[in-house]
Structures are given as C-alpha cells and as structure tokens.
Design a protein around this motif. Sequence first.
Motif, PDB file in Angstrom:
ATOM      1  N   MET A  68       0.840  -1.211   0.000  1.00  0.00           N
ATOM      2  CA  MET A  68       0.000   0.000   0.000  1.00  0.00           C
ATOM      3  C   MET A  68       0.870   1.254   0.000  1.00  0.00           C
ATOM      4  O   MET A  68       1.983   1.246   0.529  1.00  0.00           O
ATOM      5  CB  MET A  68      -0.929   0.013   1.220  1.00  0.00           C
ATOM      6  CG  MET A  68      -1.949  -1.131   1.224  1.00  0.00           C
ATOM      7  SD  MET A  68      -3.039  -1.084   2.641  1.00  0.00           S
ATOM      8  CE  MET A  68      -3.985   0.380   2.278  1.00  0.00           C
ATOM      9  N   MET A  69       0.329   2.296  -0.604  1.00  0.00           N
ATOM     10  CA  MET A  69       1.044   3.567  -0.685  1.00  0.00           C
ATOM     11  C   MET A  69       0.940   4.319   0.637  1.00  0.00           C
ATOM     12  O   MET A  69       0.017   4.123   1.416  1.00  0.00           O
ATOM     13  CB  MET A  69       0.485   4.430  -1.814  1.00  0.00           C
ATOM     14  CG  MET A  69       0.520   3.763  -3.166  1.00  0.00           C
ATOM     15  SD  MET A  69       2.198   3.438  -3.725  1.00  0.00           S
ATOM     16  CE  MET A  69       1.874   2.634  -5.293  1.00  0.00           C
ATOM     17  N   THR A  70       1.930   5.171   0.888  1.00  0.00           N
ATOM     18  CA  THR A  70       1.952   5.992   2.093  1.00  0.00           C
ATOM     19  C   THR A  70       1.800   7.464   1.712  1.00  0.00           C
ATOM     20  O   THR A  70       2.460   7.939   0.784  1.00  0.00           O
ATOM     21  CB  THR A  70       3.271   5.803   2.868  1.00  0.00           C
ATOM     22  OG1 THR A  70       3.423   4.423   3.191  1.00  0.00           O
ATOM     23  CG2 THR A  70       3.275   6.643   4.139  1.00  0.00           C
ATOM     24  N   SER A  71       0.932   8.166   2.418  1.00  0.00           N
ATOM     25  CA  SER A  71       0.720   9.592   2.142  1.00  0.00           C
ATOM     26  C   SER A  71       1.949  10.387   2.558  1.00  0.00           C
ATOM     27  O   SER A  71       2.459  10.213   3.677  1.00  0.00           O
ATOM     28  CB  SER A  71      -0.518  10.110   2.878  1.00  0.00           C
ATOM     29  OG  SER A  71      -0.595  11.514   2.781  1.00  0.00           O
ATOM     30  N   HIS A  72       2.397  11.241   1.680  1.00  0.00           N
ATOM     31  CA  HIS A  72       3.558  12.068   1.994  1.00  0.00           C
ATOM     32  C   HIS A  72       3.227  13.120   3.054  1.00  0.00           C
ATOM     33  O   HIS A  72       4.128  13.576   3.769  1.00  0.00           O
ATOM     34  CB  HIS A  72       4.051  12.763   0.717  1.00  0.00           C
ATOM     35  CG  HIS A  72       5.311  13.554   0.906  1.00  0.00           C
ATOM     36  ND1 HIS A  72       6.568  12.976   0.909  1.00  0.00           N
ATOM     37  CD2 HIS A  72       5.505  14.888   1.134  1.00  0.00           C
ATOM     38  CE1 HIS A  72       7.477  13.908   1.110  1.00  0.00           C
ATOM     39  NE2 HIS A  72       6.863  15.082   1.243  1.00  0.00           N
ATOM     40  N   ILE A  73       1.946  13.453   3.187  1.00  0.00           N
ATOM     41  CA  ILE A  73       1.543  14.502   4.132  1.00  0.00           C
ATOM     42  C   ILE A  73       1.305  13.926   5.515  1.00  0.00           C
ATOM     43  O   ILE A  73       1.887  14.370   6.511  1.00  0.00           O
ATOM     44  CB  ILE A  73       0.283  15.224   3.616  1.00  0.00           C
ATOM     45  CG1 ILE A  73       0.608  15.967   2.315  1.00  0.00           C
ATOM     46  CG2 ILE A  73      -0.257  16.208   4.665  1.00  0.00           C
ATOM     47  CD1 ILE A  73      -0.586  16.633   1.670  1.00  0.00           C
ATOM     48  N   LYS A  87       3.649  21.982  -2.186  1.00  0.00           N
ATOM     49  CA  LYS A  87       5.104  22.027  -2.054  1.00  0.00           C
ATOM     50  C   LYS A  87       5.542  23.165  -1.133  1.00  0.00           C
ATOM     51  O   LYS A  87       6.593  23.077  -0.487  1.00  0.00           O
ATOM     52  CB  LYS A  87       5.738  22.187  -3.433  1.00  0.00           C
ATOM     53  CG  LYS A  87       7.222  21.839  -3.485  1.00  0.00           C
ATOM     54  CD  LYS A  87       7.715  21.775  -4.907  1.00  0.00           C
ATOM     55  CE  LYS A  87       9.200  21.395  -4.946  1.00  0.00           C
ATOM     56  NZ  LYS A  87       9.434  20.048  -4.378  1.00  0.00           N
ATOM     57  N   SER A  88       4.740  24.246  -1.075  1.00  0.00           N
ATOM     58  CA  SER A  88       5.085  25.338  -0.154  1.00  0.00           C
ATOM     59  C   SER A  88       4.976  24.888   1.301  1.00  0.00           C
ATOM     60  O   SER A  88       5.681  25.402   2.171  1.00  0.00           O
ATOM     61  CB  SER A  88       4.166  26.533  -0.415  1.00  0.00           C
ATOM     62  OG  SER A  88       2.814  26.207  -0.107  1.00  0.00           O
ATOM     63  N   SER A  89       4.063  23.954   1.567  1.00  0.00           N
ATOM     64  CA  SER A  89       3.935  23.400   2.927  1.00  0.00           C
ATOM     65  C   SER A  89       4.881  22.238   3.179  1.00  0.00           C
ATOM     66  O   SER A  89       5.357  22.045   4.308  1.00  0.00           O
ATOM     67  CB  SER A  89       2.487  22.945   3.162  1.00  0.00           C
ATOM     68  OG  SER A  89       1.578  24.006   2.996  1.00  0.00           O
ATOM     69  N   PHE A  90       5.151  21.475   2.126  1.00  0.00           N
ATOM     70  CA  PHE A  90       6.053  20.310   2.227  1.00  0.00           C
ATOM     71  C   PHE A  90       7.089  20.415   1.112  1.00  0.00           C
ATOM     72  O   PHE A  90       6.870  19.891  -0.001  1.00  0.00           O
ATOM     73  CB  PHE A  90       5.258  19.003   2.115  1.00  0.00           C
ATOM     74  CG  PHE A  90       4.229  18.819   3.188  1.00  0.00           C
ATOM     75  CD1 PHE A  90       4.552  18.231   4.407  1.00  0.00           C
ATOM     76  CD2 PHE A  90       2.927  19.263   2.988  1.00  0.00           C
ATOM     77  CE1 PHE A  90       3.603  18.069   5.391  1.00  0.00           C
ATOM     78  CE2 PHE A  90       1.964  19.104   3.976  1.00  0.00           C
ATOM     79  CZ  PHE A  90       2.299  18.514   5.186  1.00  0.00           C
ATOM     80  N   PRO A  91       8.190  21.091   1.362  1.00  0.00           N
ATOM     81  CA  PRO A  91       9.197  21.341   0.306  1.00  0.00           C
ATOM     82  C   PRO A  91       9.750  20.072  -0.340  1.00  0.00           C
ATOM     83  O   PRO A  91      10.175  20.103  -1.499  1.00  0.00           O
ATOM     84  CB  PRO A  91      10.294  22.118   1.042  1.00  0.00           C
ATOM     85  CG  PRO A  91       9.611  22.718   2.231  1.00  0.00           C
ATOM     86  CD  PRO A  91       8.557  21.730   2.625  1.00  0.00           C
TER      87      PRO A  91
END
Length: 230
Positions: free
Chosen positions: A1-6, A31-35
């Motif tokens: 299963m995939m994992t959310s980057h956020i 991307k501004s919140s998670f570079p």
Amino acid sequence: MMTSHISKQEIEKGEEVRGQDIREGIFNLIKSSFPDFDREDYITIAELNQYRRLYLTSLILQEKGEIALIDRDVMEAINNNSILSENIQDEIEAELTFGEIIADRVAAFGGSWTFIIAFFSFILIWMMINIWYLATKPFDPFPFILLNLILSCLAAIQAPIIMMSQNRQEQKDRQRSEHDYKINLKAELEIKLLSEKIDHLLVHQNKKLLEIQEVQTDYLEDLMKELKKK
C-alpha cells in the motif's frame, strides 16, 4: 500500500493520488507546505481536496486584491488630474506687473456704465459752468476748445491702455489654453492606461476563472468516481 507524503499514513486502495497527476497551482501550494514533496509522491484524495479548497480561496483573495489595486490606481489618477487644474487663475495673476494691473483696472473701468455716466456728467458740468456760471468771462468759451483738447488727450491715452489690457487678456487666454491642453492630454493618457489595466484584468480574470473551473471539474470527476465505486 502507498503511504501519504503529508500524513505519513497508509492510503487505502483507490484513494491515492500521485504528484504528477496534480495541477501545477495546487502542486506548488502543497510544495510550499512540504518542500520535499515531488511528482513521484502520493497523497490521499481527502488531502488533495483540502488543498484544492485552499487554492480556490487564494485565487479569490488574489482577485479581490487586484480589483482593490485597480480602484486605488483610478483614485490616484483622478487626484493627479485635479492637480493640473488647480489655482490656474492664481498663477496668472501672480505673474502680473504693476503696469499690467493698472492697465487692466483702467480698461475695466473704461468699459463700464460708471465711466460713461461720469464722463457725460463731467462734460455737462463743464458746459454749464462755462455757459451760465461764468457767462461773462468763461475759462473755456464755446466751442469748448480746452474741453476738446482734454477729451482728445483722454482718448489718446485710453486707447493704448485698452490695447495693453487686450494683449494681456490674449496672454491669459493662451495660458488657459495651455492648461486645458495639458489637462486633456493627461486625461487621455490616464484613460488609455486605465483601459490597458482593465484589459489586462479581464484577461487575467478569464485565466483565473478557467483555472477555477478546472479545479471544480476535478472535484466532480472525483465525486463521480466515488459514486461509481459505491
């Protein structure tokens, strides 16, 4: 299963969204919140919808800011236009010499009913004094040669004074015409500038509306997918 980057949590099957499938504006907002977020990472549909709402809100706020900026530019343009037309008469009067002021006043008095009445009254009094009161020995007997001399001198002096005043009036009219030209020119330039700003705003608005519609279309597509699954 995939994992959310956020959220760093596992994503249920069918709920994953890849970074390369996200629109440019929304991707940049994430991307501004998670570079470290890139095109190969995954997030959930719920997280994507959250950033879609934030992106739509930012577009609307940006649009309001641009309209307010246009309004402020319009007010500044109107105020700048009014500066050109202020105190024109004061500027003209400030440039007058003492002789020009006297010429204007003499010309104004010479062209009034007060001067005409006073002039004829003086002539009548002069004649009456020389005919009745000084009948035995008048200082200016008929045909009133001295009076004719005085009137001739008055006309000879009054004519160039009136011409001086007329020349001054032509100069005033020329200065007013120059001010009118400057005002009209600036108004034309401001109208052209504002027209270009409005055209730019309309084109920019159309792009923003199209982008908003595209985001809304993505919403609908996701909803259709959810309905089909259920």
